[in-house]
Design a protein around this motif. Structure first.
Motif, short mmCIF file in Angstrom:
data_model
loop_
_atom_site.label_atom_id
_atom_site.label_comp_id
_atom_site.label_asym_id
_atom_site.label_seq_id
_atom_site.Cartn_x
_atom_site.Cartn_y
_atom_site.Cartn_z
N PHE A 110 -17.60 -29.51 48.16
CA PHE A 110 -17.61 -29.56 46.67
C PHE A 110 -18.69 -30.48 45.96
N ASP A 111 -19.63 -30.79 46.67
CA ASP A 111 -20.63 -32.13 46.45
C ASP A 111 -21.57 -31.43 45.57
N LYS A 112 -22.16 -32.32 44.68
CA LYS A 112 -23.10 -31.92 43.63
C LYS A 112 -24.32 -31.36 44.02
N HIS A 113 -24.68 -31.70 45.27
CA HIS A 113 -26.00 -31.43 45.78
C HIS A 113 -26.07 -30.56 46.96
N HIS A 114 -27.01 -29.61 46.89
CA HIS A 114 -26.80 -28.48 48.11
C HIS A 114 -27.37 -28.90 49.30
N ARG A 115 -28.09 -30.00 49.44
CA ARG A 115 -28.27 -30.72 50.63
C ARG A 115 -26.98 -30.83 51.54
N VAL A 116 -25.99 -31.42 50.57
CA VAL A 116 -24.89 -32.00 51.31
C VAL A 116 -23.82 -30.63 51.74
N ARG A 117 -23.73 -29.81 50.77
CA ARG A 117 -23.30 -28.66 50.90
C ARG A 117 -23.63 -27.82 52.22
N ASN A 118 -25.02 -27.61 52.47
CA ASN A 118 -25.41 -27.27 53.32
C ASN A 118 -25.13 -27.77 54.88
N ALA A 119 -25.22 -29.18 54.88
CA ALA A 119 -24.71 -29.86 56.03
C ALA A 119 -23.23 -29.69 56.35
N VAL A 120 -22.48 -29.07 55.29
CA VAL A 120 -21.05 -28.73 55.72
C VAL A 120 -21.12 -27.34 56.36
N ILE A 121 -22.19 -26.43 55.91
CA ILE A 121 -22.45 -25.15 56.57
C ILE A 121 -22.77 -25.40 58.23
N GLY A 122 -23.93 -26.15 58.26
CA GLY A 122 -24.09 -26.71 59.38
C GLY A 122 -23.05 -27.15 60.31
N SER A 123 -22.55 -27.98 59.90
CA SER A 123 -21.41 -28.45 60.64
C SER A 123 -20.31 -27.62 61.12
N ILE A 124 -19.67 -26.64 60.05
CA ILE A 124 -18.83 -25.56 60.56
C ILE A 124 -19.38 -24.84 61.52
N LYS A 125 -20.75 -24.59 61.73
CA LYS A 125 -21.44 -23.58 62.83
C LYS A 125 -21.31 -24.54 63.86
N LYS A 126 -21.49 -25.76 64.13
CA LYS A 126 -21.59 -26.70 65.34
C LYS A 126 -20.08 -26.77 65.93
N MET A 127 -19.24 -27.12 64.69
CA MET A 127 -17.97 -27.44 65.06
C MET A 127 -17.13 -26.25 65.73
N GLY A 128 -17.56 -25.20 64.86
CA GLY A 128 -16.66 -23.87 65.25
C GLY A 128 -17.03 -23.31 66.60
N GLU A 129 -18.05 -23.64 66.77
CA GLU A 129 -18.68 -23.07 68.30
C GLU A 129 -18.11 -23.72 69.60
#
Length: 253
Positions: A110-129
């Motif tokens: 829910f961060d206001k900046h897309h960079r932070v939200r995109n970091a969540v997406i990237g983290s979900i990818k590597k953690m989910g793997e």
């Protein structure tokens, strides 16, 4: 001069210094060096910083509590680069200890900046793997969130697990088959295409799509799957024609 403008020997020295500076900060319960590296304009400096946090977390258990409290403090920074790097550092920890960093992902979504939200997406990818069970369990409720961007980000985030274990994410993706937001449905179709061209995945994806009720969306997904087998023909296990033949023989209209 950016990280990769440096000669190899200087890069090695810089990484060693960065790791030592971060370790010193943690031992002294300081954040000065960590914050400096986490806010650097150079992506590779920030990446080296969050990878250092991950390495120290696993190598020195006595510093784990300090690391988590330090990341919590830095998550309050006004600098989006710092918050982005905090999320990426938390993602390194979450590969094996998701429960310890779940709150960072909840906040980052829910961060206001897309960079932070995109970091969540990237983290979900590597953690989910690496650590799919808790990560996917955490992700599932967000697929029904009222905010379309949250639904889209979670859909995108679970993609990487699907490239090797499509059976793990297809039931979650099915939650979005009737989503009436174009950005969400486009991401859903994209993710289905991205997982279907990997080894052994087309069969699993097509079999599961037979269970979906939204035939219009399924047809778009199948078209994307066929197109992906052409766009990524150097990497796809099957040729485009083989993919078409399989779909024709196994998808029940």
């Amino acid at each position: 001069m950016t990280f990769y403008d440096l000669p190899k020997e200087e890069r090695i020295q810089l990484v060693a210094k960065l790791n030592q500076d971060i370790e010193n900060d943690l031992e002294q319960k300081e954040v000065k060096s960590i914050e400096t590296y986490f806010s650097d304009d150079d992506t590779y400096i920030r990446k080296t910083g969050y990878l250092a946090i991950g390495k120290i977390f696993y190598a020195q258990p006595q510093l784990q509590a300090v690391i988590l409290s330090t990341l919590k403090k830095l998550m309050q920074s006004d600098d989006e680069l710092v918050r982005q790097t905090v999320i990426n550092a938390a993602g390194e920890i979450g590969k094996f200890h998701f429960e310890k960093i779940q709150a960072f992902m909840d906040t980052g979504l829910f961060d206001k900046h897309h960079r932070v939200r995109n970091a969540v997406i990237g983290s979900i990818k590597k953690m989910g793997e690496c650590n799919p069970v808790p990560v996917l369990a955490w992700a599932k409720p967000y697929l029904k969130h009222e905010d379309k961007e949250i639904r889209r980000e979670i859909c995108h985030g679970i993609e990487l697990r699907g490239r090797t274990h499509p059976q793990d994410i297809l039931p979650l993706l099915k939650e979005l088959e009737w989503d009436d937001t174009r950005r969400v449905s486009d991401t859903l179709i994209h993710v289905l295409g991205q997982i279907a061209y990997k080894r052994g995945c087309l069969q699993t994806v097509v079999n599961h799509l037979n269970l979906w009720q939204n035939k219009e969306l399924v047809q778009k997904a199948l078209d994307e799957i066929v197109d992906v087998h052409h766009r990524y023909k150097k990497f796809a296990i099957l040729s485009q024609q083989e993919a078409i033949d399989y779909i024709d023989a196994n998808y029940k209209v």
